[in-house]
Write an enzyme that holds these catalytic residues in place. Structure first.
Site, PDB file in Angstrom:
ATOM      1  N   SER A   1     -27.579 -13.729  32.821  1.00  0.00           N
ATOM      2  CA  SER A   1     -27.591 -13.646  31.360  1.00  0.00           C
ATOM      3  C   SER A   1     -28.655 -14.568  30.781  1.00  0.00           C
ATOM      4  CB  SER A   1     -26.202 -14.056  30.832  1.00  0.00           C
ATOM      5  OG  SER A   1     -26.252 -14.285  29.430  1.00  0.00           O
TER       6      SER A   1
ATOM      7  N   TYR B   1     -18.766 -20.484  30.830  1.00  0.00           N
ATOM      8  CA  TYR B   1     -19.210 -19.114  31.177  1.00  0.00           C
ATOM      9  C   TYR B   1     -20.705 -19.151  31.515  1.00  0.00           C
ATOM     10  CZ  TYR B   1     -21.606 -14.777  30.243  1.00  0.00           C
ATOM     11  OH  TYR B   1     -22.475 -13.715  30.331  1.00  0.00           O
TER      12      TYR B   1
ATOM     13  N   LYS C   1     -23.064 -18.668  35.285  1.00  0.00           N
ATOM     14  CA  LYS C   1     -24.237 -17.819  35.546  1.00  0.00           C
ATOM     15  C   LYS C   1     -25.353 -18.643  36.200  1.00  0.00           C
ATOM     16  CE  LYS C   1     -22.600 -13.944  34.092  1.00  0.00           C
ATOM     17  NZ  LYS C   1     -22.295 -12.882  35.074  1.00  0.00           N
TER      18      LYS C   1
HETATM   19  C1  WQD Z   1     -24.667 -12.367  18.554  1.00  0.00           C
HETATM   20  C2  WQD Z   1     -24.961 -12.921  17.168  1.00  0.00           C
HETATM   21  C3  WQD Z   1     -23.373 -14.546  16.398  1.00  0.00           C
HETATM   22  C4  WQD Z   1     -19.966 -11.869  15.967  1.00  0.00           C
HETATM   23  C5  WQD Z   1     -22.890 -13.718  24.138  1.00  0.00           C
HETATM   24  C6  WQD Z   1     -23.070 -14.386  25.479  1.00  0.00           C
HETATM   25  C7  WQD Z   1     -23.989 -13.556  26.333  1.00  0.00           C
HETATM   26  C8  WQD Z   1     -23.372 -12.234  26.495  1.00  0.00           C
HETATM   27  C9  WQD Z   1     -23.262 -11.560  25.119  1.00  0.00           C
HETATM   28  C10 WQD Z   1     -21.639 -11.496  27.935  1.00  0.00           C
HETATM   29  C11 WQD Z   1     -24.706 -14.427  17.083  1.00  0.00           C
HETATM   30  C12 WQD Z   1     -23.374 -13.305  15.503  1.00  0.00           C
HETATM   31  C13 WQD Z   1     -21.224 -12.365  16.249  1.00  0.00           C
HETATM   32  C14 WQD Z   1     -19.508 -11.850  14.630  1.00  0.00           C
HETATM   33  C15 WQD Z   1     -21.579 -12.817  13.909  1.00  0.00           C
HETATM   34  N1  WQD Z   1     -22.115 -12.391  27.113  1.00  0.00           N
HETATM   35  N2  WQD Z   1     -22.017 -12.813  15.219  1.00  0.00           N
HETATM   36  N3  WQD Z   1     -20.334 -12.324  13.632  1.00  0.00           N
HETATM   37  O1  WQD Z   1     -23.410 -14.961  21.452  1.00  0.00           O
HETATM   38  O2  WQD Z   1     -25.654 -13.760  21.562  1.00  0.00           O
HETATM   39  O3  WQD Z   1     -24.136 -13.662  23.500  1.00  0.00           O
HETATM   40  O4  WQD Z   1     -22.417 -12.401  24.302  1.00  0.00           O
HETATM   41  O5  WQD Z   1     -22.156 -10.522  28.351  1.00  0.00           O
HETATM   42  O6  WQD Z   1     -24.152 -14.159  27.593  1.00  0.00           O
HETATM   43  O7  WQD Z   1     -23.689 -15.644  25.275  1.00  0.00           O
HETATM   44  O8  WQD Z   1     -23.555 -12.430  21.441  1.00  0.00           O
HETATM   45  O9  WQD Z   1     -22.602 -10.682  20.020  1.00  0.00           O
HETATM   46  O10 WQD Z   1     -21.326 -12.866  20.319  1.00  0.00           O
HETATM   47  O11 WQD Z   1     -23.381 -12.850  18.938  1.00  0.00           O
HETATM   48  O12 WQD Z   1     -22.328 -13.237  12.996  1.00  0.00           O
HETATM   49  O13 WQD Z   1     -18.356 -11.431  14.300  1.00  0.00           O
HETATM   50  O14 WQD Z   1     -24.066 -12.316  16.224  1.00  0.00           O
HETATM   51  O15 WQD Z   1     -23.274 -15.726  15.598  1.00  0.00           O
HETATM   52  O16 WQD Z   1     -25.690 -15.001  16.251  1.00  0.00           O
HETATM   53  P1  WQD Z   1     -24.215 -13.813  21.906  1.00  0.00           P
HETATM   54  P2  WQD Z   1     -22.617 -12.166  20.187  1.00  0.00           P
END
Ligand code: WQD
Length: 337
Positions: free
Chosen positions: A125, A150, A154
């Site tokens: 990741s 998590y 990785k």
């Molecule tokens: C993306 C953006 C949030 C939800 C994580 C892991 C990565 C992978 C994918 C597993 C961020 C914003 C989110 C919401 C929001 N894990 N957001 N409101 O954090 O980039 O990655 O998930 O496969 O390894 O680190 O993904 O989709 O959680 O967030 O504003 O209700 O969307 O703050 O900026 P992230 P995400």
């Protein structure tokens, strides 16, 4: 037909990869404990592919299940997806994450060495980069301290793979560093199936559009970006699946004791608010959202430099952001039927 073990193959990325593997002439052999996926996905895969998919229920931490699968299907390679992946949960239950994510890789590598199975593609990741100092990130961008157990699993797994290859175990390894997987199979028969309240942005968006969630909270709009919300590299899950197929065929051409790592992203960054607005435009839906406080541990902006995967694996994304958000909504609508 070359059999490939897909651990976690009933999961979001694993199931889409199973479809692409079959199209490429491989025979996927799925092993999944269904702890974070549904067995109904296997039936949906059969509908898409037009034949039954080989699937075993079990935990790849358990060597005896690997023995059983191998005794019936001599797989020549592995794609290792099986892992817990909820960033928040990993901070509450770190040992569960280290035991499962790191433990299962060790059992798998031991087994591969014992049987002389050479090829493995590992699901890593972009989280290993933390908040990069320079963007876009290349594969030589220094990894940073993980923001969560998590993310640390990785990094540790990548290090285990490097050391295992250095020990001349006779394996060939590619780690794929995923950016943000989104979208769903165009048929609408498989897609992301978050357990409970989605942590990730796009499933939260589609559940809000479906009326399951009251509104989306944008975690901060006061960041140093064009509209103040965070930037990510959102990649269609079908493109991500294709990257695994290309990684496998590249491994076939390599000598033993090979290791390499590739970013798998589109090379473009989009903000959270752009995702919301693009979803509304593409699907002609008004979304209810509000700006809320920043989420602890969030990286502000990250997107991939994809030159290496483009030139070495000959991989290029085929789907657009609009395709991803259209396919995600199509999938959500099928879920609520
Ligand atoms: C993306 C953006 C949030 C939800 C994580 C892991 C990565 C992978 C994918 C597993 C961020 C914003 C989110 C919401 C929001 N894990 N957001 N409101 O954090 O980039 O990655 O998930 O496969 O390894 O680190 O993904 O989709 O959680 O967030 O504003 O209700 O969307 O703050 O900026 P992230 P995400």
């Amino acid at each position: 037909m070359k059999k490939i073990l897909i651990t976690g193959g009933a999961g979001y990325i694993g199931s889409h990869t199973a479809v692409e593997l079959l199209k490429a002439g491989y025979e996927p052999v799925i092993l999944d404990d269904f702890s974070n996926s549904q067995s109904s996905v296997i039936d949906r895969l059969a509908e898409i592919i037009g034949k039954d998919v080989i699937c075993y229920e079990g935990d790849c931490n358990d060597k005896s299940i690997l023995e059983k699968v191998y005794s019936e299907h001599k797989f020549v390679g592995v794609i290792h997806f099986a892992a817990f992946k909820a960033v928040g949960e990993s901070t509450i239950e770190p040992l569960k994450y280290y035991r499962n994510n790191v433990g299962s890789l060790i059992v798998l590598l031991d087994f591969m060495k014992e049987k002389g199975i050479k090829n493995i593609v590992f699901s890593s990741s972009c989280t290993v980069y933390g908040q990069p100092d320079k963007l876009p990130v290349t594969e030589s961008t220094p990894r940073k301290d993980a923001e969560s157990p998590y993310g640390n699993t990785k990094k540790i797994c990548e290090d285990i793979l490097v050391d295992f290859v250095k020990s001349k175990a006779g394996v060939k390894v590619i780690s794929l560093r995923y950016f943000n997987p989104v979208g769903a199979h165009p048929s609408g028969k498989i897609g992301e199936l978050p357990n409970g309240t989605p942590n990730n942005l796009v499933p939260y968006v589609t559940q809000t559009a479906a009326g399951i969630r009251e509104k989306i909270t944008v975690f901060g709009d006061d960041y140093d970006t064009e509209d103040g919300s965070c930037i990510r590299d959102f990649i269609h899950v079908m493109d991500l699946a294709d990257a695994h197929v290309k990684a496998l065929s590249y491994l076939n051409e390599q000598d033993d004791d090979f290791y390499d790592v590739f970013n798998v992203g589109t090379g473009n960054g989009n903000t959270v608010l752009e995702i919301i607005k693009t979803f509304e435009k593409v699907n002609r839906i008004k979304l209810n959202y509000a700006i809320g406080p920043r989420r602890v541990g969030d990286v502000v902006k990250i997107w991939a430099d994809t030159k290496k995967i483009n030139t070495v694996l000959g991989w290029h994304p085929k789907y657009t952001l609009e395709d991803s958000l259209r396919d995600s909504w199509n999938w959500q609508k099928n879920l609520i039927k």
